[in-house]
Scaffold this motif. Sequence first.
Motif, PDB file in Angstrom:
ATOM      1  N   TYR A 221       0.836  -1.209   0.000  1.00  0.00           N
ATOM      2  CA  TYR A 221       0.000   0.000   0.000  1.00  0.00           C
ATOM      3  C   TYR A 221       0.864   1.250   0.000  1.00  0.00           C
ATOM      4  O   TYR A 221       0.601   2.210  -0.736  1.00  0.00           O
ATOM      5  N   ASN A 222       1.913   1.250   0.825  1.00  0.00           N
ATOM      6  CA  ASN A 222       2.800   2.409   0.873  1.00  0.00           C
ATOM      7  C   ASN A 222       3.497   2.615  -0.470  1.00  0.00           C
ATOM      8  O   ASN A 222       3.687   3.751  -0.919  1.00  0.00           O
ATOM      9  N   GLY A 226       1.429   5.439  -0.816  1.00  0.00           N
ATOM     10  CA  GLY A 226       1.943   6.217   0.301  1.00  0.00           C
ATOM     11  C   GLY A 226       0.944   6.228   1.445  1.00  0.00           C
ATOM     12  O   GLY A 226       0.221   5.272   1.680  1.00  0.00           O
ATOM     13  N   SER A 227       0.912   7.359   2.174  1.00  0.00           N
ATOM     14  CA  SER A 227      -0.032   7.547   3.290  1.00  0.00           C
ATOM     15  C   SER A 227       0.267   6.636   4.471  1.00  0.00           C
ATOM     16  O   SER A 227      -0.602   6.403   5.316  1.00  0.00           O
ATOM     17  N   VAL A 228       1.486   6.101   4.539  1.00  0.00           N
ATOM     18  CA  VAL A 228       1.901   5.299   5.689  1.00  0.00           C
ATOM     19  C   VAL A 228       3.099   5.999   6.346  1.00  0.00           C
ATOM     20  O   VAL A 228       3.013   6.458   7.482  1.00  0.00           O
ATOM     21  N   THR A 230       4.992   8.021   4.077  1.00  0.00           N
ATOM     22  CA  THR A 230       5.199   9.092   3.096  1.00  0.00           C
ATOM     23  C   THR A 230       3.847   9.720   2.786  1.00  0.00           C
ATOM     24  O   THR A 230       2.799   9.122   3.055  1.00  0.00           O
TER      25      THR A 230
END
Length: 363
Positions: A221-222, A226-228, A230
């Motif tokens: 997913y990252n 992103g959204s983890v 980054t």
Amino acid sequence: MHATTLDRIAEQAPTMTEAQRNWRIAAIALLSIRVIQGFIYWGGGSRRFIYAPSKLDPSAQSWMANKFQTAMPGALLGTDHLISFMLTHFYLLYAGVILFSAAELIVGAMLMTGLLTRLAALFSMGFSVLLMLMFGWQGATCIDEWTMAACNLAMGASLLLAGSGAYSLDNVLLQRNPALAGKRWFRWASGSLPLPQTDGGFRTLALAVLAFVVIFDVGTYNYYRGSVVTPFHSGPVSPTKHHLALSRAELLPDGGVRFHVYLDAGTPEAAAHVVAADLLNSEKHSVADWNAAQLSELPKTDFANDYAYNKFEPGPFGIRAKMGAAATVTLPVPASGTIAGARYVQLTDVDGQTFSATLGSNP
């Protein structure tokens, strides 16, 4: 009045230990996961074999090879090379599609009926990993392919550990042949009994499975969005915005132009359209061009496609290409302008995006 599940368990209390009752309750609680996980994979296989057999027909537009090709640009860990190899070896490709579809059908049926449940769950986890690596980057509004496979991986992991201790063919097999309870292979492959491990060993295994699922799901997913650790991003390969990669561009002795082009980003739901081609000089000014009408009249022989499925070809608005298409394109001598001083070839798509490559040889 029918007895409730807890009533039945209470009735069996004299012959069941506390651990057995807990195992039975957990097995009943996991029934919906087992049945729906099985239905998801059975549905994938049954669509191709029963309800939409055109997906297994190489002459049909819905032939599965087209879908594989759309996944190729964003596939991870070398699976893009695997897809490319299979697309150029028809018998291997066809056998792979048939075997994968049959495996989905069989594993789905095994999960729904609770037959060798842990073995089926392990196979379903493999399917999920493969689907995430190949298709996980796709999705116009969200990474829906990743979401489905990520959930299926977690569901498969739960069934691998918990088994199918209720309403399953594993139980039927055990009732008919009680000696199976002493077979380690049966305990590991089926789901009617707890795994043959100590509490500590089971905890270690469960935590290892958890670590794998979390690291793989969150890590992909990252990478994709992103959204983890980054900020959110659209991914290394955009699932919405078409991109053309040009290479091996050269001027031909007769004044024509040849180059290789690969549609390596964008949605498979809509084709890309090249509406103009230009030769540019060293100052990036156009010295010759081909308009949409001229591009749409190109003969198909001017397109040497790498693959037999999604292709570059003349379309109503210039050159049309479907996701994952790759081809060597030859443009004739331009009707307007001159090739003298040309240093670059540039393509313009219907959205106004431009893509260029340096010419390898010049007059």
